[in-house]
Design a protein around this motif. Structure first.
Motif, PDB file in Angstrom:
ATOM      1  N   ASP A 192       0.849  -1.190   0.000  1.00  0.00           N
ATOM      2  CA  ASP A 192       0.000   0.000   0.000  1.00  0.00           C
ATOM      3  C   ASP A 192       0.885   1.240   0.000  1.00  0.00           C
ATOM      4  O   ASP A 192       2.115   1.150   0.123  1.00  0.00           O
ATOM      5  N   MET A 193       0.253   2.403  -0.109  1.00  0.00           N
ATOM      6  CA  MET A 193       0.977   3.665  -0.179  1.00  0.00           C
ATOM      7  C   MET A 193       0.690   4.504   1.056  1.00  0.00           C
ATOM      8  O   MET A 193      -0.374   4.385   1.670  1.00  0.00           O
ATOM      9  N   ARG A 194       1.681   5.323   1.383  1.00  0.00           N
ATOM     10  CA  ARG A 194       1.550   6.298   2.457  1.00  0.00           C
ATOM     11  C   ARG A 194       2.411   7.508   2.102  1.00  0.00           C
ATOM     12  O   ARG A 194       3.371   7.399   1.322  1.00  0.00           O
ATOM     13  N   SER A 195       2.105   8.634   2.702  1.00  0.00           N
ATOM     14  CA  SER A 195       3.018   9.764   2.582  1.00  0.00           C
ATOM     15  C   SER A 195       4.325   9.393   3.282  1.00  0.00           C
ATOM     16  O   SER A 195       4.345   8.546   4.182  1.00  0.00           O
ATOM     17  N   LYS A 196       5.403  10.011   2.860  1.00  0.00           N
ATOM     18  CA  LYS A 196       6.718   9.679   3.409  1.00  0.00           C
ATOM     19  C   LYS A 196       6.733   9.839   4.924  1.00  0.00           C
ATOM     20  O   LYS A 196       7.366   9.056   5.642  1.00  0.00           O
ATOM     21  N   THR A 197       5.996  10.815   5.429  1.00  0.00           N
ATOM     22  CA  THR A 197       6.006  11.086   6.867  1.00  0.00           C
ATOM     23  C   THR A 197       5.235  10.037   7.673  1.00  0.00           C
ATOM     24  O   THR A 197       5.362   9.992   8.892  1.00  0.00           O
TER      25      THR A 197
END
Length: 272
Positions: free
Chosen positions: A185-190
């Motif tokens: 899955d994807m997430r913001s880098k933070t």
């Protein structure tokens, strides 16, 4: 729906903000998509993955889906799927579960999704796959007994959940000792450090962690023409679908290309 309004929807639905509202919003988005995007040949709702060396073989009828299938192939490649009990959580239109059933020969595979309309559509368009059933259920409260599955698959779904730690605990509970949990899955880098903490449920041991963003962007590029052709037929939803599908110029495409958004793959093994 305008791009600005879509961005506001995503902001409300982003992980960690208003979790109950988040689940409510995503469920209705996917119900709406299943009602409006009726193409029988469109079995996938993920952004896809194109490996640097895409060597896995597909039947001619599945070649058009290669970019989307790639995300599932990387998830199960090398895992002992044959003859095992498999659960996909967040199965969407069912293309991924169908691929696993037809190409990796599990004993059985259950596709579970939170959207009732999406489950109904998955049942209609995947009747050719052996040992495959689709059911409606909540990732944070799985309707299965302890140790019911040998492999759990979760692809591009967890960003919709209100409580990712509860989801991970449920995965650990329904996995048999020695079983595998494969996640992408994807997430913001933070948010990456928080994500790994959320997935680290008792009993799950991290076996592999990868950044697959480059291959996901390659898949978005590969599917661009097909998506644009289909989006062009959506009279009222063109702006929405451009953003939602990750087409070139969308916020998601730009974020993945710049590295502000990171697409990760993780594999965990159940202790014992």
């Amino acid at each position: 729906m305008s791009s600005r309004l879509f961005s506001r929807v995503l902001d409300v639905a982003s992980t960690g903000k208003f979790p109950r509202v988040q689940k409510w919003v995503w469920r209705r988005i996917y119900n709406l998509l299943s009602l409006s995007w009726r193409d029988r040949d469109w079995r996938f709702m993920n952004y896809g993955f194109v490996p640097a060396d895409p060597t896995f073989l597909l039947e001619a009828e599945d070649e058009a889906e290669r970019a989307f299938i790639g995300l599932y192939q990387q998830a199960v490649e090398g895992l002992p799927v044959r003859g095992k009990r498999v659960l996909e959580i967040g199965s969407g239109r069912g293309g991924g579960s169908r691929f696993i059933a037809r190409y990796h020969a599990p004993a059985s595979i259950v596709g579970l999704d939170y959207s009732p309309e999406t489950v109904r559509r998955a049942r209609r368009i995947n009747q050719d796959a052996p040992s495959l059933v689709f059911e409606t259920g909540d990732a944070e409260n799985l309707p299965y007994a302890d140790g019911s599955f040998d492999i759990v698959v979760n692809i591009e779904s967890s960003h919709c959940y209100g409580n990712v730690p509860a989801f991970a605990r449920e995965v650990s509970r329904v996995l048999a000792p020695g079983g595998w949990f494969t996640f992408a899955d994807m997430r913001s880098k933070t948010q990456l450090a928080a994500l790994d903490g959320q997935l680290g449920a008792p009993g799950l041991e991290l076996a592999e962690a990868r950044n697959i963003s480059k291959g996901v962007v390659a898949a978005l590029d590969a599917a661009e023409a097909r998506k644009r052709e289909r989006i062009g037929r959506s009279r009222w939803m063109q702006h929405f679908m451009t953003e939602f599908s990750g087409s070139k110029g969308s916020a998601l495409y730009k974020g993945l290309s710049r590295g502000d958004i990171v697409y990760v793959a993780r594999r965990y093994r159940k202790a014992g």
